[in-house]
Design an enzyme around this catalytic site. Structure first.
Site, PDB file in Angstrom:
ATOM      1  CE  LYS A  96      -3.900   0.179   2.395  1.00  0.00           C
ATOM      2  NZ  LYS A  96      -4.835   0.023   3.533  1.00  0.00           N
ATOM      3  CE1 TYR A 150      11.059  -1.706   0.222  1.00  0.00           C
ATOM      4  CE2 TYR A 150      12.819  -2.826  -0.945  1.00  0.00           C
ATOM      5  CZ  TYR A 150      12.357  -1.730  -0.256  1.00  0.00           C
ATOM      6  OH  TYR A 150      13.189  -0.653  -0.035  1.00  0.00           O
TER       7      TYR A 150
END
Ligand code: UDP
Length: 319
Positions: A96, A150
């Protein structure tokens, strides 16, 4: 300039606050403290050029008044699945903040006519098949692998940054940050330098994952921050690698740390905690940073470690 820094209480974010305040800018810091630490910015309370908001930038960003630049440094950054602060244990927040957080930052920049710096990462190169890594290398990543939350968030963030630049004319920059160390790293995030320095200072053996033959190239934080500041002041919109090109195996790094600290406990080899996908080699090609920013690292590994030790000693109650 009046500059918003997301992740202001993090390792890099807090050093950026210090740098920009020293350069006489006004700084607005934001952090939700999921991996950042209020101690990192405690010394700035009372500074009339510094304002802080506790806020999750993935939800919204509201800054009263003018903003001239946004530096988006909020994100978990440790790949270690054994730490509660590693991104494998914060996968949704990591995606997010890379996606929605970047979108909110770019929207703010568009509305304010502000410039933008994205903290991207060498992780976008994945386990690289090209060595050293140039900015033109497309990367070798697994979209469903253990580091994907990531890698893919940062790859999306880069694409979104270029979309806002090309479509909305936002004045953007992308820093591809390689491994960096120094004071204010979390002791408990399971990364190489915090683990090795703590172990060495406590007279324990250093935990080398696998056989230690994989490589990293470590940059001292002051050098990195200087590179980011030069990028902010530049007009470069394409990605720029910022890191130290001195490459070493993890084994060499562990041995150097033991020598510098004077630790006689040696090393132990552990099963790789990072579930495969631990990039085998990583070394930035910094030709573009040298040419465009007139930047290169100045601080050697030994000097950087010596400057980092007092912070770790204090945190461990050894000072
Ligand atoms: N590593 C290690 N022992 C540790 C911590 C890390 O051998 O206690 C290794 C890890 O496997 C990786 C390198 O050090 O190859 C750097 O790891 P880090 O977690 O700092 O981040 P990365 O560079 O993988 O993003």
């Amino acid at each position: 300039m009046r500059i918003l820094i997301t992740g202001a209480a993090g390792f890099l974010g807090s050093h950026l606050c210090d740098c920009l305040l020293a350069e006489d800018h006004e700084v607005v810091g934001m952090d939700n403290f999921i991996t950042g630490n209020p101690d990192n910015i405690a010394h700035l309370s009372g500074n009339r050029k510094f304002t802080f908001y506790r806020n999750d930038v993935s939800n919204y960003i509201l800054v009263p008044g003018r903003v001239d630049a946004v530096l988006h440094f909020a994100s978990p950054a440790s790949p270690n699945p054994n730490s509660p602060f590693g991104y494998p244990n914060l996968p949704i927040q990591t995606m997010k903040v890379g996606a929605l957080g970047t979108h909110n930052c770019l929207g703010l920049c568009r509305a304010q006519g502000a410039r933008f710096v994205l903290a991207s990462t060498s992780e976008i190169y994945g386990d690289p098949l090209e060595h050293p890594q140039k900015e033109t290398y497309w990367g070798h990543t697994d979209p469903v692998g253990p580091r994907s939350m990531y890698d893919e968030a940062k790859r999306f963030a880069e694409a979104l940054t270029m979309a806002y630049h090309n479509y909305h004319n936002v004045n953007t920059r992308i820093a591809r940050i390689f491994n960096t160390y120094g004071p204010r790293m979390r002791l408990d995030d399971g990364r190489l330098m915090p683990n090795f320095l703590q172990q060495a200072l406590q007279g324990k053996p250093l935990t080398v994952y696998g056989d230690g033959s994989h490589t990293r190239s470590l940059c001292y934080v002051d050098d990195l921050i200087d590179g980011i500041y030069r990028l902010l002041l530049s007009d470069e919109h394409l990605p720029v690698n910022i890191g130290n090109p001195v490459e070493m195996t993890v084994l060499e790094l562990a041995e150097s740390i033991n020598r510098i600290v004077g630790n006689k406990a040696g090393l132990i080899f552990e099963k790789n905690a990072q579930l495969g996908n631990d990039p085998q080699r990583r070394q930035p090609d910094i030709t573009r940073a040298r040419e465009i920013l007139d930047w290169g690292p100045k601080i050697s590994l030994e000097e950087g470690i010596r400057q980092t030790i007092p912070y770790f000693k204090k945190k461990l109650g050894l000072a």
